[in-house]
Design a protein around this motif. Structure first.
Motif, PDB file in Angstrom:
ATOM      1  N   ALA A  72      23.214 167.461 -46.088  1.00 21.30           N
ATOM      2  CA  ALA A  72      24.169 166.356 -46.230  1.00 21.30           C
ATOM      3  C   ALA A  72      23.505 165.168 -46.924  1.00 21.30           C
ATOM      4  O   ALA A  72      24.110 164.523 -47.789  1.00 21.30           O
ATOM      5  CB  ALA A  72      24.706 165.951 -44.866  1.00 21.30           C
ATOM      6  N   GLU A 128      32.740 165.857 -43.330  1.00 23.41           N
ATOM      7  CA  GLU A 128      31.588 166.142 -42.474  1.00 23.41           C
ATOM      8  C   GLU A 128      31.468 167.617 -42.093  1.00 23.41           C
ATOM      9  O   GLU A 128      30.407 168.070 -41.669  1.00 23.41           O
ATOM     10  CB  GLU A 128      31.582 165.257 -41.221  1.00 23.41           C
ATOM     11  CG  GLU A 128      32.767 165.407 -40.306  1.00 23.41           C
ATOM     12  CD  GLU A 128      33.970 164.548 -40.683  1.00 23.41           C
ATOM     13  OE1 GLU A 128      34.967 164.612 -39.933  1.00 23.41           O
ATOM     14  OE2 GLU A 128      33.942 163.845 -41.712  1.00 23.41           O
ATOM     15  N   GLN A 129      32.534 168.398 -42.236  1.00 19.69           N
ATOM     16  CA  GLN A 129      32.492 169.824 -41.904  1.00 19.69           C
ATOM     17  C   GLN A 129      32.227 170.711 -43.106  1.00 19.69           C
ATOM     18  O   GLN A 129      31.862 171.870 -42.946  1.00 19.69           O
ATOM     19  CB  GLN A 129      33.830 170.261 -41.292  1.00 19.69           C
ATOM     20  CG  GLN A 129      33.842 170.280 -39.799  1.00 19.69           C
ATOM     21  CD  GLN A 129      35.104 170.968 -39.309  1.00 19.69           C
ATOM     22  OE1 GLN A 129      36.206 170.685 -39.775  1.00 19.69           O
ATOM     23  NE2 GLN A 129      34.941 171.859 -38.368  1.00 19.69           N
ATOM     24  N   SER A 144      21.984 168.359 -41.595  1.00 14.00           N
ATOM     25  CA  SER A 144      21.696 166.957 -41.877  1.00 14.00           C
ATOM     26  C   SER A 144      20.921 166.803 -43.188  1.00 14.00           C
ATOM     27  O   SER A 144      21.221 165.923 -43.996  1.00 14.00           O
ATOM     28  CB  SER A 144      20.902 166.362 -40.717  1.00 14.00           C
ATOM     29  OG  SER A 144      20.522 165.048 -41.003  1.00 14.00           O
TER      30      SER A 144
END
Length: 125
Positions: free
Chosen positions: A100, A33-34, A97
Motif C-alpha cells: 500500500a 483499502e481492500q 501495508s
C-alpha cells in the motif's frame, strides 16, 4: 456479459479469462483499502496453484472477502514452507501495508522544479 454469466459479486471460474474479468470487475467495486489485499490474494493463489483446473476450482464462486481469506492462508502456508519472497514479511498485514505504501508513493505527484521549466521542449517563437 461477464456480469450476467457470473454469480454477481463472485469470481466466475469457468476459464482463466473469465476469472480475470471477474476479478477486474470486483476490484473496481471494492473500497480502496481492500483492493491491494484482494489483488495480492488473487496472485498469491495463482502462483501457488499453477495448474489452471486446480486454481479455478479454488477461486470459482469466491467473494472478495473469501478470496482474501484464502490468500492469507496461502501466504501463511508458503511462508512456513520457506517461500523466499514471503520471508521478508513478519505477517500478511505487514506485506499489505508495504504494498500500500509503494502504491501510494507511485501515485504521489512530483514536485515542480524550476529546472523542468528550463528543459522544456516548447520554444518561444
Amino acid at each position: 456479459m461477464s456480469t450476467g454469466c457470473s454469480k454477481g459479486g463472485a469470481i466466475n471460474g469457468r476459464s482463466f479469462k473469465t476469472a480475470l474479468q471477474s476479478v477486474k470487475m470486483m476490484k473496481g467495486r471494492l473500497p480502496q483499502e481492500q483492493r491491494i489485499a484482494f489483488e495480492l490474494s488473487f496472485w498469491a493463489i495463482r502462483t501457488a496453484y499453477r495448474k489452471n483446473s486446480e486454481f479455478l476450482d479454488i477461486v470459482d464462486g469466491k467473494t472478495s472477502d473469501e478470496l482474501i481469506e484464502v490468500g492469507k492462508e496461502v501466504f501463511e502456508k508458503r511462508k512456513a514452507d520457506g517461500f523466499e519472497e514471503y520471508q521478508q514479511y513478519a505477517s500478511w498485514d505487514e506485506m499489505i501495508s508495504k504494498y500500500a505504501q509503494e502504491r501510494a508513493a507511485q501515485t504521489t505527484k512530483k514536485k515542480y522544479s524550476r529546472r523542468d521549466a528550463e528543459n522544456s521542449v516548447l520554444y518561444k517563437l
